[in-house]
Motif scaffolding. Structure first.
Motif, short mmCIF file in Angstrom:
data_model
loop_
_atom_site.label_atom_id
_atom_site.label_comp_id
_atom_site.label_asym_id
_atom_site.label_seq_id
_atom_site.Cartn_x
_atom_site.Cartn_y
_atom_site.Cartn_z
N ASN A 339 0.80 -1.04 -0.08
CA ASN A 339 0.10 0.03 0.00
C ASN A 339 0.96 1.27 -0.14
N THR A 340 1.05 1.96 -1.26
CA THR A 340 1.78 3.06 -1.42
C THR A 340 1.09 4.33 -0.68
N SER A 341 1.48 5.07 0.08
CA SER A 341 0.96 6.12 0.39
C SER A 341 1.23 7.58 0.00
N ILE A 342 0.47 8.47 0.03
CA ILE A 342 0.72 9.90 -0.40
C ILE A 342 1.26 10.60 0.72
N ALA A 343 0.27 10.53 1.65
CA ALA A 343 0.49 11.15 2.94
C ALA A 343 -0.41 10.58 4.25
N ASN A 344 0.22 10.70 5.23
CA ASN A 344 -0.26 9.85 6.55
C ASN A 344 -0.40 10.96 7.42
N LEU A 366 7.85 4.31 2.34
CA LEU A 366 6.24 4.11 2.27
C LEU A 366 5.47 4.98 1.32
N TYR A 367 6.12 5.88 0.84
CA TYR A 367 5.49 7.05 0.11
C TYR A 367 5.93 7.25 -1.24
N THR A 368 4.92 7.92 -1.95
CA THR A 368 5.39 8.07 -3.48
C THR A 368 6.46 9.27 -3.36
N SER A 369 6.89 9.42 -4.40
CA SER A 369 8.23 10.22 -4.36
C SER A 369 7.87 11.69 -4.43
N TRP A 370 6.68 12.18 -4.55
CA TRP A 370 6.39 13.42 -4.97
C TRP A 370 6.64 14.41 -4.05
N ASN A 398 -4.07 8.79 3.27
CA ASN A 398 -4.10 9.16 1.62
C ASN A 398 -3.35 8.13 1.09
N SER A 399 -3.97 6.98 0.83
CA SER A 399 -2.94 6.11 0.23
C SER A 399 -3.82 5.06 -0.79
N GLN A 400 -3.38 3.77 -1.07
CA GLN A 400 -4.05 2.75 -1.90
C GLN A 400 -5.04 2.08 -1.07
N THR A 452 -1.11 3.96 -10.15
CA THR A 452 0.11 4.34 -10.70
C THR A 452 0.94 5.04 -9.60
N LEU A 453 0.63 4.92 -8.42
CA LEU A 453 1.26 5.98 -7.36
C LEU A 453 2.80 5.31 -7.30
#
Lengths: 453, 474
Positions: A339-344, A366-370, A398-400, A452-453
């Motif tokens: 489960n890739t996260s954008i933010a937690n 744990l996170y996307t690279s952006w 905010n993740s998958q 595609t995260l």
């Protein structure tokens, strides 16, 4: 700042009532485990957010109750008043008689415009009662007709009338095996419309909460009331006062704003999931002790392994090494969904929160690279224990987490749409096939973005 | 929200009579304080009769005098007179009745064309007056039989009329279909002519067959007399008989049979009247159970059929209630839903049953049922807290299922037997407005409907290929 809650439909009103109950009982409880001064600060902050004072001294919830049939609202109002601890404003509700018939189009295209003025007047009144308006919290299910359809319409109206306010929609996802046959249509239409007007969607799935009731809370004959009480506990664990890094020595005054800032960096990604640990029957609480390292470890693995609750977690899942894109199971070496996260956001309440090590959540893998890792993770804390739990940790993510459930709903709806079943019920109210296609397209886009995260 | 029943013809009025009796009892059991509440207002007005005759409606406060919201229509006087002399006489007033003396002679054309045109204005006027008293009219119920002349002919005329005058209000029809041994020779004609109207103008039809009702009533009597139930069985269950008196096996127990239909209507509207954790309104029923406009025939079943002395039933018995709802001998028509194809299914539970009980049973029963490919999880559920009088819980199942097909095929066969020989046609054709084409159009409509069910059946058990999803450019 104060939050105005809008309760929509049967589900929204039943849950809203439990949320205010949970918040109130937490504030009045003697289990705070902190100093009197701390407790008073907490209570005052909570009151400012959710209640306003009346001459009678009984706190009045800052809420507007909306339903297209009268039974639920009438029950909700009387149950709240009976508690003696809080109540709803007698005027802040609107209902009709005939319901929405589980028809999103009826809620959105017929009831919406017809009752817009009355509903928005009620909202305006509540907003004006706030010294400072911190935003709107709407509660609705997406399976039926009122919460979903009228809810989507009202959210749009809120956005139009309050362009700079934060809007958080709490959306209940129905059981996978039907509560409503056309629930997948209603869901697709709701989600695609909310995505346009809302700042974020905070999701609870009935199937998940049901499992928590069965396996963690040990409830034998689970009622909707049980489900709603678990949901209310989880929401309370997010919205009760906390200290954020920025707020320093005071309880944060802008919970919705803080939430959006930390979790929604990009408008394409608005789906928020919620996990809370520990969850157990009240009578077991006295006999259980928890350690923060244990709780944090479980919470992190729940995030990584896409676990719905703290039992049955797959401990084999590991984050992919930085730089590689294929996560694999440590033992079997086959690709496993990570489960890739954008933010937690992690929220800690209770004893010894100041000393908790959250380094494992800051792990960039744990996170996307952006986002910069330090921007992707935040922690809020308070030494004041919540709802009788000596230690309690919540994760808003905010993740998958919601990717597969969303994909399932869209898939089932598409399957039904291909046969054109039930479409005549929607076109009757002006929602045409093209409107459905637009909604499908919008959601496939969201699915693609999260994939595609 | 108000449901407005129309009882048309002898059968319709006899069922209607049972219905209002049961409704009054059900509300009396729940409404101890005698306050006129939202639930009561679905079926009854509260009228101040002290001012003599028809006073104004009272919307709140104590119950004064309850008047049923209804229209009773019959072209003979016998049944309606009986109602007006019986215990329900104060529940109706003359403005709700439309009667004549000579009957329809078991002739659909007489009911539909002759009496239809004769009484149209009268019906519209009374309908409007009745509707005026309802602050939110949600649906109409027509209760009738298909095989005779009044219920069938005038009943479907009223159906048309309702669509013209109140197009937004849902039209539910409870239709009693004739059996093969029906003593009315022309019942196939009447039924098929009525079917065309139901196809075109009804939102939902609940077909009932006397044969099924008869078997169910017998089953109950058998179980009571055999003592198989162990614990004491309450004799005054509202399913069996209003008077509590046992009927002899020779007489057809119409009272008991009518009670079943009356209970069907009571249960159907329970969640709209009483509170619960997951309400189910009537407009939700038509929304969820009618995927295509013409496929609106719903097979119903009611369980359990008897009361038991011990109220705290362990889950095992609860589960039995769910199993029974799908068994062939609990259906209100001669049909076997388990071996046919489901388009949709609704479960409305009353009493002390929670969502986990519902889910457990759906999971358990799902594998043995066949659902159409585009509606694999086609379940609509409702939970109403108030059980029916004399029960701790009950279940109403409504199925949109291809198992209705055999009923329609048999009807068509019986029709063709008469039609080929042109038997009795002249009785119909000499009525103003009737032509041969009415017959050919009606049988054509029925054939088309059967064909739609055939096409669906053909998909049963076939390979399942889900349509490919939309592709989004990344």
């Amino acid at each position: 700042m104060s939050i105005v809650t809008v309760q929509l439909g049967q589900c929204g009103n039943q849950i809203g009532h439990e949320v205010f109950n949970a918040i109130c009982s937490d504030v009045h409880g003697t289990h705070g485990l902190c100093s009197k001064k701390e407790n008073e600060s907490y209570r005052d902050a909570c009151k400012e957010r959710f209640f306003c004072e009346e001459e009678s001294g009984v706190p009045v919830a800052r809420a507007v109750l909306v339903d297209m049939e009268p039974k639920v609202i009438s029950q909700t109002l009387s149950m709240a008043a009976r508690s003696g601890y809080w109540k709803y404003n007698d005027q802040s509700h609107f209902c009709q008689k005939q319901g929405s018939g589980n028809n999103w189009a009826n809620g959105y295209s017929a009831h919406g415009p017809r009752h817009k003025e009355v509903i928005m007047n009620l909202v305006q009144k509540e907003a004006e009662k706030c010294d400072r308006l911190g935003g709107f919290f709407t509660i609705m299910s997406m399976a039926g007709g009122t919460g979903s359809g009228l809810g989507a319409f009202v959210t749009q109206c809120l956005r139009d009338a309050f362009p700079t306010s934060f809007i958080l929609n709490h959306v209940i996802w129905p059981y996978g095996t039907g509560e409503v046959i056309v629930q997948n249509y209603n869901s697709v239409l709701t989600l695609s419309h909310l995505y346009q007007s809302s700042d974020a969607l905070l999701v609870h799935e009935n199937d998940v909460i049901h499992k928590i009731c069965a396996q963690l809370m040990n409830i034998k004959q689970i009622s909707f009331r049980d489900v709603n009480q678990v949901i209310a506990h989880q929401l309370g664990s997010v919205f009760q006062p906390t200290y954020t890094a920025e707020s320093g020595l005071h309880y944060s005054r802008n919970p919705l704003g803080d939430l959006m800032e930390t979790l929604v960096p990009h408008p394409e990604f608005k789906m928020l999931a919620l996990r809370n640990i520990p969850q157990m029957p009240e009578n077991s609480l006295a006999y259980s002790t928890f350690s923060w390292p244990g709780l944090i470890k479980h919470l992190r693995q729940m995030l990584i392994a896409n676990a719905k609750m703290e039992e049955g977690i797959d401990w084999q899942v590991r984050p992919p090494p930085l730089g590689s894109s294929i996560p694999s199971s440590h033992l079997t070496n086959k690709p496993v969904h990570f489960n890739t996260s954008i933010a937690n956001l992690v929220i800690l309440r209770g004893k010894d929160t100041h000393s908790v090590d959250l380094g494992s959540f800051r792990d960039p893998s744990l996170y996307t690279s952006w986002l910069n890792p330090q921007d992707a993770f935040h922690a809020w804390k308070t030494p004041r224990a919540f709802n009788k739990y000596e230690k309690s940790a919540s994760l808003v993510s905010n993740s998958q987490f919601l990717l597969k459930p969303l994909d399932n709903v869209v898939g089932k709806a598409w399957n039904m749409f291909a046969s054109k079943a039930y479409i005549h019920q929607y076109t009757k109210f002006g929602i045409e096939e093209e409107d459905f296609l637009d909604s499908f397209t919008a959601l496939e886009q969201v699915i693609s973005s999260y994939t595609t995260l | 929200p108000v449901s407005l029943p129309f009882a048309v013809g002898q059968c319709g009025n006899q069922v209607g009579c049972r219905f209002w009796d049961l409704a009054l009892r059900e509300h009396a059991a729940v409404n101890k304080k005698g306050i006129y509440d939202e639930a009561l207002s679905s079926f009854f007005r509260n009228v101040d009769t002290r001012s003599g005759g028809d006073g104004p409606d009272i919307y709140k406060g104590k119950i004064c005098s309850l008047k049923a919201r209804a229209l009773l229509i019959d072209m003979e006087e016998g049944v309606v007179n009986e109602i007006l002399q019986g215990p329900l006489r104060d529940v109706f007033d003359s403005k709700q009745l439309i009667t004549d003396v000579s009957g329809s002679g078991n002739n659909w054309a007489v009911g539909h064309m002759l009496y239809g045109s004769q009484y149209r204005e009268n019906i519209v006027e009374k309908l409007r007056k009745t509707a005026e008293h309802c602050d939110c009219l949600q649906c109409f119920f027509i209760i009738h039989s298909m095989g005779g002349g009044t219920g069938s002919g005038l009943g479907t005329f009223v159906l048309n009329l309702l669509e013209d005058e109140f197009p937004e209000v849902h039209r539910f029809v409870t239709s009693v279909y004739p059996s093969g041994e029906d003593d009315v020779i022309t019942s196939p004609y009447n039924s098929v002519l009525a079917m065309k109207e139901l196809n075109e103008h009804a939102d939902c039809v609940l077909p009932i067959e006397n044969e099924s009702l008869f078997h169910i009533v017998n089953k109950i009597h058998q179980m009571i007399s055999s003592g198989k139930l162990g614990s004491t069985v309450k004799q005054n269950s509202l399913v069996t008989s209003s008077a509590g008196s046992a009927k002899t096996a020779q007489e057809k127990p119409f009272d008991a049979m009518n009670n079943i239909v009356a209970n069907l209507l009571l249960n159907l509207t329970s969640s709209a009247r009483f509170e619960g954790s997951l309400n189910m309104d009537l407009n939700e029923i038509s929304m969820n159970l009618v995927p295509f406009p013409r496929l609106h025939y719903l097979v119903s079943s009611l369980t359990p059929l008897y009361t038991l002395a011990d109220v705290n039933v362990p889950s095992r018995r609860l589960d039995q209630m769910f199993s029974d709802a799908f068994s062939r001998d609990h259906q209100l028509i001669q049909a076997d839903p388990k071996h046919s194809l489901y388009l949709a299914c609704a479960l409305l539970v009353r009493g002390n049953v929670q969502v986990s009980d519902l889910r457990r049973n759906i999971e358990r029963l799902k594998p043995s049922l066949h659902f159409v490919s585009w509606n694999q999880e086609g379940w609509k559920t409702g939970l109403c807290s108030v059980p029916p009088v004399g029960h701790s819980h009950s279940l109403l199942a409504l199925a949109n299922n291809t198992c209705v097909k055999p009923t329609f095929i048999e009807l068509k066969d019986r029709f063709m037997k008469l039609y080929k020989k042109k038997a009795h046609l002249h009785h119909y054709l000499h009525i103003d407005g009737m032509e041969q084409s009415c017959f050919s159009e009606a049988i054509s409509s029925l054939s088309d409907l059967i064909e739609e069910y055939n096409e669906l059946d053909a998909t049963k058990g076939g390979p399942r290929t889900d349509p490919s999803r939309l592709k989004i450019a990344v």
